[in-house]
Design an enzyme around this catalytic site. Structure first.
Site, mmCIF file in Angstrom:
data_model
loop_
_atom_site.group_PDB
_atom_site.id
_atom_site.type_symbol
_atom_site.label_atom_id
_atom_site.label_comp_id
_atom_site.label_asym_id
_atom_site.label_seq_id
_atom_site.Cartn_x
_atom_site.Cartn_y
_atom_site.Cartn_z
ATOM 1 N N ALA A 36 -12.339 22.427 3.334
ATOM 2 C CA ALA A 36 -13.511 21.860 4.022
ATOM 3 C C ALA A 36 -14.724 21.990 3.105
ATOM 4 O O ALA A 36 -15.844 22.152 3.569
ATOM 5 C CB ALA A 36 -13.754 22.571 5.349
ATOM 6 N N THR B 254 -28.057 18.177 2.984
ATOM 7 C CA THR B 254 -26.701 18.716 2.852
ATOM 8 C C THR B 254 -26.759 20.087 2.185
ATOM 9 O O THR B 254 -27.764 20.451 1.569
ATOM 10 C CB THR B 254 -25.839 17.803 1.952
ATOM 11 O OG1 THR B 254 -26.479 17.685 0.673
ATOM 12 C CG2 THR B 254 -25.678 16.417 2.542
ATOM 13 N N ARG C 182 -15.124 20.506 -1.017
ATOM 14 C CA ARG C 182 -15.205 19.237 -1.740
ATOM 15 C C ARG C 182 -13.800 18.833 -2.180
ATOM 16 O O ARG C 182 -13.013 19.665 -2.634
ATOM 17 C CB ARG C 182 -16.112 19.357 -2.972
ATOM 18 C CG ARG C 182 -17.611 19.355 -2.658
ATOM 19 C CD ARG C 182 -18.097 18.007 -2.149
ATOM 20 N NE ARG C 182 -19.530 17.971 -1.848
ATOM 21 C CZ ARG C 182 -20.071 18.187 -0.650
ATOM 22 N NH1 ARG C 182 -19.300 18.454 0.390
ATOM 23 N NH2 ARG C 182 -21.382 18.111 -0.475
ATOM 24 N N SER D 252 -24.768 13.224 1.085
ATOM 25 C CA SER D 252 -23.935 13.530 -0.094
ATOM 26 C C SER D 252 -23.385 12.303 -0.815
ATOM 27 O O SER D 252 -22.880 12.410 -1.921
ATOM 28 C CB SER D 252 -22.774 14.446 0.313
ATOM 29 O OG SER D 252 -21.793 13.703 1.012
ATOM 30 N N HIS E 261 -14.252 14.117 6.107
ATOM 31 C CA HIS E 261 -15.432 14.862 5.636
ATOM 32 C C HIS E 261 -16.463 15.020 6.761
ATOM 33 O O HIS E 261 -17.621 14.638 6.612
ATOM 34 C CB HIS E 261 -16.060 14.158 4.418
ATOM 35 C CG HIS E 261 -17.025 15.012 3.643
ATOM 36 N ND1 HIS E 261 -17.256 14.852 2.295
ATOM 37 C CD2 HIS E 261 -17.830 16.033 4.023
ATOM 38 C CE1 HIS E 261 -18.171 15.714 1.883
ATOM 39 N NE2 HIS E 261 -18.538 16.455 2.934
ATOM 40 N N GLU F 101 -13.463 10.323 -2.630
ATOM 41 C CA GLU F 101 -14.003 9.725 -1.404
ATOM 42 C C GLU F 101 -14.980 8.611 -1.789
ATOM 43 O O GLU F 101 -15.694 8.736 -2.784
ATOM 44 C CB GLU F 101 -14.772 10.785 -0.603
ATOM 45 C CG GLU F 101 -13.898 11.831 0.032
ATOM 46 C CD GLU F 101 -14.717 12.971 0.665
ATOM 47 O OE1 GLU F 101 -15.943 12.824 0.832
ATOM 48 O OE2 GLU F 101 -14.116 13.994 0.983
HETATM 49 N N1 LIG Z 1 -16.824 19.442 4.630
HETATM 50 C C1 LIG Z 1 -18.081 19.561 4.952
HETATM 51 O O1 LIG Z 1 -18.554 18.889 5.849
HETATM 52 C C2 LIG Z 1 -18.960 20.543 4.232
HETATM 53 C C3 LIG Z 1 -20.029 21.122 4.926
HETATM 54 C C4 LIG Z 1 -20.831 22.050 4.264
HETATM 55 C C5 LIG Z 1 -20.569 22.389 2.935
HETATM 56 N N2 LIG Z 1 -19.550 21.780 2.284
HETATM 57 C C6 LIG Z 1 -19.240 22.146 0.884
HETATM 58 O O2 LIG Z 1 -18.922 23.527 0.859
HETATM 59 C C7 LIG Z 1 -19.563 24.134 -0.262
HETATM 60 C C8 LIG Z 1 -19.840 25.589 0.055
HETATM 61 O O3 LIG Z 1 -20.840 25.686 1.047
HETATM 62 P P1 LIG Z 1 -21.606 27.053 1.303
HETATM 63 O O4 LIG Z 1 -22.681 26.788 2.276
HETATM 64 O O5 LIG Z 1 -20.656 28.141 1.646
HETATM 65 O O6 LIG Z 1 -22.223 27.302 -0.136
HETATM 66 P P2 LIG Z 1 -22.832 28.628 -0.704
HETATM 67 O O7 LIG Z 1 -23.559 28.252 -1.942
HETATM 68 O O8 LIG Z 1 -23.547 29.377 0.352
HETATM 69 O O9 LIG Z 1 -21.538 29.499 -1.106
HETATM 70 C C9 LIG Z 1 -20.630 29.121 -2.097
HETATM 71 C C10 LIG Z 1 -19.974 30.392 -2.619
HETATM 72 O O10 LIG Z 1 -18.932 29.988 -3.529
HETATM 73 C C11 LIG Z 1 -18.920 30.948 -4.577
HETATM 74 N N3 LIG Z 1 -18.230 30.429 -5.741
HETATM 75 C C12 LIG Z 1 -18.705 29.658 -6.750
HETATM 76 N N4 LIG Z 1 -17.739 29.420 -7.657
HETATM 77 C C13 LIG Z 1 -16.622 30.051 -7.221
HETATM 78 C C14 LIG Z 1 -15.297 30.160 -7.713
HETATM 79 N N5 LIG Z 1 -14.928 29.597 -8.876
HETATM 80 N N6 LIG Z 1 -14.388 30.868 -6.987
HETATM 81 C C15 LIG Z 1 -14.742 31.446 -5.819
HETATM 82 N N7 LIG Z 1 -16.009 31.395 -5.320
HETATM 83 C C16 LIG Z 1 -16.931 30.701 -6.010
HETATM 84 C C17 LIG Z 1 -20.385 31.246 -4.819
HETATM 85 O O11 LIG Z 1 -20.564 32.469 -5.509
HETATM 86 C C18 LIG Z 1 -20.921 31.281 -3.398
HETATM 87 O O12 LIG Z 1 -20.911 32.594 -2.850
HETATM 88 C C19 LIG Z 1 -20.834 23.295 -0.478
HETATM 89 O O13 LIG Z 1 -21.254 23.369 -1.817
HETATM 90 C C20 LIG Z 1 -20.396 21.908 -0.085
HETATM 91 O O14 LIG Z 1 -19.936 21.230 -1.215
HETATM 92 C C21 LIG Z 1 -18.728 20.872 2.908
HETATM 93 O O1 LIG Z 2 -22.566 19.500 1.725
HETATM 94 C C1 LIG Z 2 -22.678 19.283 2.953
HETATM 95 O O2 LIG Z 2 -23.637 19.764 3.607
HETATM 96 C C2 LIG Z 2 -21.644 18.493 3.704
HETATM 97 O O3 LIG Z 2 -20.607 18.134 2.859
HETATM 98 C C3 LIG Z 2 -22.237 17.360 4.464
HETATM 99 O O4 LIG Z 2 -21.881 17.502 5.825
HETATM 100 C C4 LIG Z 2 -21.754 16.051 3.996
HETATM 101 O O5 LIG Z 2 -22.150 15.040 4.877
HETATM 102 P P1 LIG Z 2 -22.791 13.697 4.291
HETATM 103 O O6 LIG Z 2 -23.996 14.097 3.562
HETATM 104 O O7 LIG Z 2 -21.800 13.109 3.361
HETATM 105 O O8 LIG Z 2 -23.088 12.861 5.493
#
Ligand SMILES: NC(=O)c1ccc[n+]([C@@H]2O[C@H](COP(=O)([O-])OP(=O)(O)OC[C@H]3O[C@@H](n4cnc5c(N)ncnc54)[C@H](O)[C@@H]3O)[C@@H](O)[C@H]2O)c1
Ligand SMILES: O=C(O)[C@H](O)[C@H](O)COP(=O)(O)O
Length: 367
Positions: free
Chosen positions: A205, A67, A207, A45, A253, A236
């Site tokens: 958890a 990711t 963005r 990412s 993160h 970040e």
């Molecule tokens: N912290 C981490 O390590 C980590 C890990 C995995 C994912 N992420 C982040 O989490 C996000 C979500 O992951 P996911 O796998 O659930 O994605 P996903 O695409 O499966 O689900 C996202 C959901 O959010 C909904 N959405 C979009 N806009 C919205 C709004 N304004 N209000 C409410 N809901 C809304 C979508 O309709 C969808 O159902 C990723 O895009 C990524 O940026 C972070």
């Molecule tokens: O979007 C994702 O899958 C997560 O935010 C992912 O874990 C981020 O990790 P990075 O790619 O920054 O190592």
């Protein structure tokens, strides 16, 4: 075929070593010049894949990000240039479920709460949000689902954002979207923050930019602060340092950083590249993983909240991540360093529970 990969992407050698010349590089240092003779680019990412980065990438035919989030990729540019793109939807959703479960249990211990009397608002009910909702229900919590885009076509019972914000704990799981009908940039803005009461807990958890960190800091410095769990931060690898002491849990993160999640991420790109090159797949993500260090646990009683907390801590201790973050905060490059040196973390599902397992499976364990 020349393949350039982020050095923090595990299993690249195992999956691509037979058919590509592999070069690795820190994700923030990949340069346009380096991409001149590269056919395949695999990023995480932290690499912004845009017009500037691809200015000299004349041979590039495949870009993959290991990711879930894709806000760092200009996908329209890739489509325009006929470059195949792959991401890894869902790859680390289980790890995010483990992280939020551990956070909920830590919050409950801090506040003296029985979680079965509490409500959880899940904002964004895709792969990670659904995983979190299932764990929370297994703890006996009442779960409010908020997903306006899904609500347009789906018959699941959803609440609006305002109702989700009325829950005792609100966990955010939306992609970062800057425009359009359902933007998520600063979804938690000053007005939303002002409407919360001091008993409430917020978890991010997804963005960092989904929360207005400055507005949150102002709230935390006032008379009625909130309880915060922050895995992600605006800007970040920079962190709004004065906010950290006001968070109950602060991590760099890493919510998705299980070994299984990373293996699934790299594997998703391997599968996509195999398809593009019409090469047959000869491995599974499971074959990449070492045996679980814990293996099996036999329970003599059905797990209550306290026992669940002990079981979770056995596999994943979120407080260790929090302590490492606070210790390193302020050192140059600390955020990336913690992520690069992140200890090997296994998912709850790597542990086989037997005996009085109760809701063990819905909590993420193997039963
Ligand atoms: N912290 C981490 O390590 C980590 C890990 C995995 C994912 N992420 C982040 O989490 C996000 C979500 O992951 P996911 O796998 O659930 O994605 P996903 O695409 O499966 O689900 C996202 C959901 O959010 C909904 N959405 C979009 N806009 C919205 C709004 N304004 N209000 C409410 N809901 C809304 C979508 O309709 C969808 O159902 C990723 O895009 C990524 O940026 C972070
Ligand atoms: O979007 C994702 O899958 C997560 O935010 C992912 O874990 C981020 O990790 P990075 O790619 O920054 O190592």
């Amino acid at each position: 075929m020349k393949l350039l990969a982020d050095e923090n992407m595990p299993f690249v050698q195992e999956l691509f070593g037979d058919w590509a010349e592999i070069v690795t590089c820190p994700g923030r240092e990949i340069s346009p010049e380096q991409l001149r003779d590269v056919d395949v680019l695999l990023v995480r990412s932290i690499t912004r894949v845009d017009e500037t980065l691809l200015a000299e990438a004349e041979r590039l035919s495949f870009v993959g990000t290991a990711t879930i989030g894709c806000d760092h990729i200009d996908t329209e540019l890739l489509a325009r240039r006929g470059i195949v793109f792959a991401s890894a939807p869902g790859c680390n959703k289980v790890a995010v479920g483990d992280y939020v479960l551990a956070a909920l249990l830590r919050v409950a211990a801090h506040k003296g709460w029985s979680l079965k009397d509490k409500t959880l608002g899940v904002v964004g009910v895709g792969n990670t949000g659904a995983e979190v909702a299932e764990r929370a229900r297994a703890l006996g919590m009442t779960v409010l689902l908020c997903d306006p885009p899904r609500a347009l076509t789906d018959t699941t019972e959803f609440v609006d954002f305002e109702q989700a914000l009325s829950a005792d704990i609100v966990s955010f799981h939306v992609p970062l979207i800057r425009g359009g009908e359902h933007p998520t940039w600063h979804l938690l803005d000053q007005a939303a923050i002002a409407g919360l009461n001091t008993e409430q807990v917020l978890i991010n958890a997804c963005r960092g930019d989904v929360w207005d960190n400055q507005a949150l800091l102002a709230r935390q410095q006032g008379a009625s602060p909130l309880t915060l769990v922050m895995d992600v931060w605006e800007h970040e690898p920079e962190v709004l340092a004065p906010l950290v002491p006001h968070a109950l849990l602060a991590t760099p993160h890493i919510a998705g950083y299980s070994l299984e999640g990373k293996a699934r991420g790299t594997f998703a790109l391997y599968r996509a590249l195999c398809e593009q090159r019409q090469v047959s797949i000869h491995l599974t993500p499971e074959q990449l993983l070492p045996p679980s260090p814990i293996g099996a646990v036999h329970l003599k009683e059905a797990p209550d909240q306290a026992l669940v907390a002990r079981l979770v801590r056995l596999v994943y201790d979120i407080e260790q991540d929090d302590a490492a973050f606070r210790l390193a905060l302020g050192q140059p490059g600390f955020f990336d360093h913690l992520r690069k040196q992140y200890p090997q973390r296994r998912e709850l599902g790597s542990v086989q529970l037997s005996g009085m397992t109760g809701s063990g499976e819905a909590l993420g364990f193997k039963v």
